[in-house]
Design a protein around this motif. Structure first.
Motif, short mmCIF file in Angstrom:
data_model
loop_
_atom_site.label_atom_id
_atom_site.label_comp_id
_atom_site.label_asym_id
_atom_site.label_seq_id
_atom_site.Cartn_x
_atom_site.Cartn_y
_atom_site.Cartn_z
N ILE A 119 11.81 1.57 -0.74
CA ILE A 119 12.98 0.74 -1.01
C ILE A 119 14.09 1.07 0.00
CG2 ILE A 119 12.50 0.40 -3.46
CD1 ILE A 119 14.58 2.60 -4.05
N LYS A 120 14.92 0.08 0.28
CA LYS A 120 16.08 0.26 1.16
C LYS A 120 17.39 0.22 0.36
CE LYS A 120 13.66 0.58 4.93
NZ LYS A 120 13.74 -0.39 6.04
N ASN A 167 13.32 6.48 3.95
CA ASN A 167 12.69 7.70 3.45
C ASN A 167 12.69 7.79 1.92
OD1 ASN A 167 12.12 8.70 6.03
ND2 ASN A 167 14.18 9.56 6.22
N VAL A 168 13.01 6.69 1.23
CA VAL A 168 13.13 6.71 -0.22
C VAL A 168 12.13 5.73 -0.82
CG1 VAL A 168 14.66 6.40 -2.21
CG2 VAL A 168 15.56 7.37 -0.07
N TYR A 169 11.50 6.16 -1.92
CA TYR A 169 10.44 5.38 -2.55
C TYR A 169 10.67 5.30 -4.06
CZ TYR A 169 8.27 6.16 1.95
OH TYR A 169 8.03 6.20 3.29
N ARG A 229 4.32 -3.46 0.04
CA ARG A 229 4.99 -2.27 -0.53
C ARG A 229 5.61 -1.41 0.57
NH1 ARG A 229 1.46 1.20 -3.84
NH2 ARG A 229 -0.44 0.32 -2.94
N ASP A 230 5.49 -1.87 1.82
CA ASP A 230 6.11 -1.20 2.97
C ASP A 230 5.68 0.26 3.08
OD1 ASP A 230 7.63 -0.93 5.24
OD2 ASP A 230 9.56 -0.81 4.19
N LEU A 231 4.37 0.47 3.02
CA LEU A 231 3.82 1.82 3.03
C LEU A 231 2.95 2.09 4.26
CD1 LEU A 231 2.74 2.08 -0.74
CD2 LEU A 231 4.85 2.92 0.30
N GLN A 232 3.18 1.33 5.32
CA GLN A 232 2.30 1.44 6.49
C GLN A 232 2.36 2.81 7.16
OE1 GLN A 232 4.64 -0.85 5.87
NE2 GLN A 232 4.17 -2.85 6.75
N ASP A 233 3.50 3.50 7.06
CA ASP A 233 3.64 4.73 7.85
C ASP A 233 3.99 5.96 7.03
OD1 ASP A 233 6.20 4.06 7.14
OD2 ASP A 233 7.00 3.97 9.18
N TYR A 263 2.71 13.73 -5.23
CA TYR A 263 1.45 13.49 -4.51
C TYR A 263 0.55 12.51 -5.25
CZ TYR A 263 -3.19 14.55 -2.57
OH TYR A 263 -4.45 14.45 -2.02
N GLN A 264 0.58 12.57 -6.58
CA GLN A 264 -0.33 11.73 -7.35
C GLN A 264 -0.01 10.24 -7.23
OE1 GLN A 264 -1.59 13.51 -11.35
NE2 GLN A 264 0.09 14.87 -10.77
N PHE A 265 1.23 9.89 -6.88
CA PHE A 265 1.56 8.48 -6.68
C PHE A 265 0.89 7.93 -5.42
CE2 PHE A 265 5.39 9.86 -9.13
CZ PHE A 265 5.14 9.09 -10.26
N LEU A 266 0.52 8.82 -4.52
CA LEU A 266 -0.15 8.41 -3.28
C LEU A 266 -1.67 8.51 -3.38
CD1 LEU A 266 2.11 10.14 -0.61
CD2 LEU A 266 2.11 7.72 -1.24
N ASN A 267 -2.16 9.62 -3.91
CA ASN A 267 -3.60 9.89 -3.82
C ASN A 267 -4.23 10.27 -5.16
OD1 ASN A 267 -3.62 9.62 -0.90
ND2 ASN A 267 -2.46 11.54 -0.89
N GLY A 268 -3.52 10.04 -6.25
CA GLY A 268 -4.10 10.25 -7.57
C GLY A 268 -4.88 9.03 -8.01
#
Length: 666
Positions: free
Chosen positions: A247-248, A277-279, A453-457, A233-238
């Motif tokens: 990444i694909k 679904n992988v980051y 960073r392909d994080l739109q969704d 969670y901290q990678f998103l909202n920390g």
């Protein structure tokens, strides 16, 4: 004889008043007044005083005023801070002269009439001369200085008290900051531990110290820090939401296989990569950096790769960690299925790398140092009468002062990093230089950064949600102001002061590195609008995002270690609670880190929220209305964020406009 009604507004701030003589001269297109003593002027803090200046004839359109403060015999010399002067002419025209600066005895201060003017708008030689004189003085007051090779330049100063008065902390801000800095260890009840270089014996001992001063969220982090979902969670909202990317395909140096990781619902890693679904979080920026020594002992930095998976329930979870960049037998890939302490130790090493990446790259470089570049260049190249100066000056408040303190107390030879962090010493400047070379213009603009960073969704990404809304509101405001003053691309190109401003930023901030994508000049109105939005966003919103949660997520040391005393494990099955405690920072490093993060998370009583303008720089109706509209939209966003947060287990508040300061000031 004709009379001018002169109203003087003294600033409502500590020590703004003066007991000295104040004189004024009015300068118009058709002449000037004598230097007139405002003998009945009362200049107490926040006072408003009116006086009459008489002239033989009308001075025509008023262009500027000259304020001259002279020390009374037997009275102490004191600086005076007037906000503005309003003058009603014999023709009943009202002129406003913004001042907003400290005036000392022995120097005459010129203030221009408040209507914003670009350099090619100047129709009178007096305006040209005043403009030139102001920028000549500013160039001397705000000189560039080279801090270290490969690092953005700074203002040339020998500590905060050598800065020009107008950019120093207010008396209130300085008093509060110094008190908190001096008493931080006492406030945290940690003073008796500041000299204890022993290792922690168990986590309960850390917990006993931590609970002397905590916040609701830091308490929550202390309770859940071992859990995988909070780690992810901290990678998103920390405090550092700027590293994670979708990444694909796996990096070649991160050989995770389908057989290694467990994916719910019968899927596998290959399928999840294809489905998006992988980051990945990659700390390659730290590769090859030799950690600093602390208290005579070599410390350790790692350069992890962290793989994360978005599960069907939308929860992000870590699935693999490699602690060094190059695959090898002595560089195992740690998995959630490993022993408790293998997996926990791997996560702690990641969090230690995150401390470095956050503090030096995301926080210091991308907000503090860049905000200083924007501020110094603004003050050197744009006079007060310039429309862009009026727009951006609120976003420079206290930035140079706080950065001078940081260069002394945090990153200087005797500062925190040199004494207590693995990233101190030579490592610090190397990391900053490498970080600067990796910065791109697009990464500083949150819509582009999120897209790249392909994080739109990705769900539950509140930094993105709030940040994009803030950018949109800010862009609309900036666009309205710029289009009011620049009707065509040709006008942008003709503004030589504007071109010098961006040239300074490119040269001294980004060291003329073309790969950064930073503009070297402006050719269109949209280009200018986007860049100014980025400057404002970086100096307010982005800083709030990476600063506000430092104690929330870092007060509990095992979640945010400033250093690691042992190297990372080279083989699975070799860790334990004892090895973990030997690896974590010792007692004195822990409490010093807690005190610093506590200081950097404190809000000053003279905090100015985003969209608030206590100093009126604009006098025209249109930009003043745009400011009101800007604040109204921010207020609506605050309500929206507060309503959303009521339903969240961890409220995301760092980009709530009511908590965002206008500038980098802490």
């Amino acid at each position: 004889m004709v009379n001018y009604e002169v109203t003087v507004y003294t600033g409502n701030r500590g020590h703004a008043s003066t007991v000295n003589n104040v004189h004024i001269k009015l300068v118009g297109a058709d002449g000037e007044s004598d230097l007139t003593w405002l003998k009945s002027l009362i200049t107490w803090r926040g006072s408003v005083s009116t006086y009459t200046v008489s002239c033989p004839n009308s001075l025509g359109r008023l262009l500027l005023i000259e304020l001259d403060k002279r020390q009374f015999v037997l009275f102490p010399d004191d600086a005076w801070f007037p906000d503005k002067v309003e003058i009603k002419s014999p023709e009943n025209d009202v002129y406003t002269f913004p001042v907003h600066c400290w005036i000392s005895s022995g120097e005459a201060h010129l203030s221009r009439e408040g209507t914003a003017l670009r350099i090619f708008d100047e129709s009178h030689s007096l305006g040209h001369n005043a403009r030139k004189k102001e920028l000549t003085r500013r160039s001397a007051d705000y000189e560039w200085d080279s801090y270290a090779p490969g690092v953005p330049h700074t203002i040339k100063a020998d500590g905060p008290r050598t800065l020009p008065f107008e950019v120093q902390f207010s008396f209130t801000k300085n008093t509060e900051f110094q008190f908190t800095a001096v008493t931080g260890l006492f406030e945290l009840h940690l003073k008796g531990l500041a000299c204890n270089q022993e290792n922690w014996k168990n986590l309960d001992d850390i917990n006993a110290v931590f609970h002397n001063k905590d916040t609701p969220l830091s308490d929550y982090v202390q309770e859940h820090w071992m859990e995988d979902w909070l780690f992810a969670y901290q990678f998103l909202n920390g405090v550092n939401p700027t590293l994670i990317q979708r990444i694909k395909t796996l990096p070649e140096n991160f050989p995770v296989t389908d057989e290694m990781v467990a994916i719910p619902d019968g899927s596998n890693l290959s399928n999840e990569l294809k489905q998006g679904n992988v980051y990945l979080c990659d700390y390659k920026n730290l590769d090859g950096i030799l950690a600093h020594s602390i208290q005579g002992r070599q410390q350790h930095l790692v350069t992890p790769l962290v793989l994360l998976h978005k599960r069907p329930d939308d929860k992000l979870m870590p699935i693999a960690i490699q602690l060094k960049q190059t695959p090898a037998k002595d560089n195992p890939i740690f998995l959630p299925t490993d022993s408790t302490y293998d997996w926990l130790t791997a996560k702690i090493f990641v969090r230690s790398a995150e401390f470095v990446e956050h503090e030096l790259h995301a926080h210091l470089l991308r907000t503090h140092l860049l905000a200083e570049i924007f501020a110094v260049s603004l003050l050197r190249n744009l006079p007060m009468v310039h429309p862009l100066y009026k727009l951006l000056i609120p976003h420079t408040r206290y930035t140079m002062h706080i950065n001078e303190l940081a260069r002394d107390k945090l990153i200087g030879p005797t500062g925190f990093f040199n004494n207590f962090a693995a990233s101190g010493g030579e490592a610090l400047t190397k990391i900053l230089a490498r970080s600067l070379s990796s910065i791109t213009y697009r990464s500083l603009c949150i819509p582009d950064d999120i897209a790249d960073r392909d994080l739109q969704d990705i769900p539950n990404f509140y930094y993105r949600d709030d940040g994009l809304k803030l950018w949109s509101i800010m862009f609309k405001f900036v666009q309205g102001v710029i289009q009011y003053y620049y009707k065509s691309d040709d006008e942008v190109q003709r503004d030589s002061e504007l071109q010098t401003w961006i040239g300074d930023i490119f040269q001294y901030g980004f060291l003329s590195q073309p790969q950064s994508g930073i503009p070297q000049n402006f050719t269109t109105v949209p280009e200018l609008t986007k860049f100014v939005t980025m400057v404002m966003y970086t100096s307010s919103c982005q800083h709030a995002a990476v600063n506000g949660g430092q104690y929330d997520y870092g007060g509990w040391m095992p979640n945010n270690p400033a250093t690691m005393q042992r190297p990372p494990p080279t083989k699975k099955g070799t860790t334990s609670e004892a090895t973990m405690l030997e690896t974590l920072p010792p007692i004195n490093v822990t409490v010093e880190t807690m005190a610093i993060l506590w200081l950097l998370s404190r809000k000053s009583s003279d905090f100015v929220p985003l969209g608030h303008y206590p100093e009126d720089h604009y006098t025209e109706a249109t930009p003043r209305q745009l400011q009101k509209d800007f604040k109204a939209e921010l207020d609506m966003l605050s309500i929206e964020i507060n309503n959303r947060n009521e339903g969240l287990e961890i409220p995301y508040t760092y980009l709530n406009p009511e908590y965002i300061e206008n500038s980098v000031s802490i």
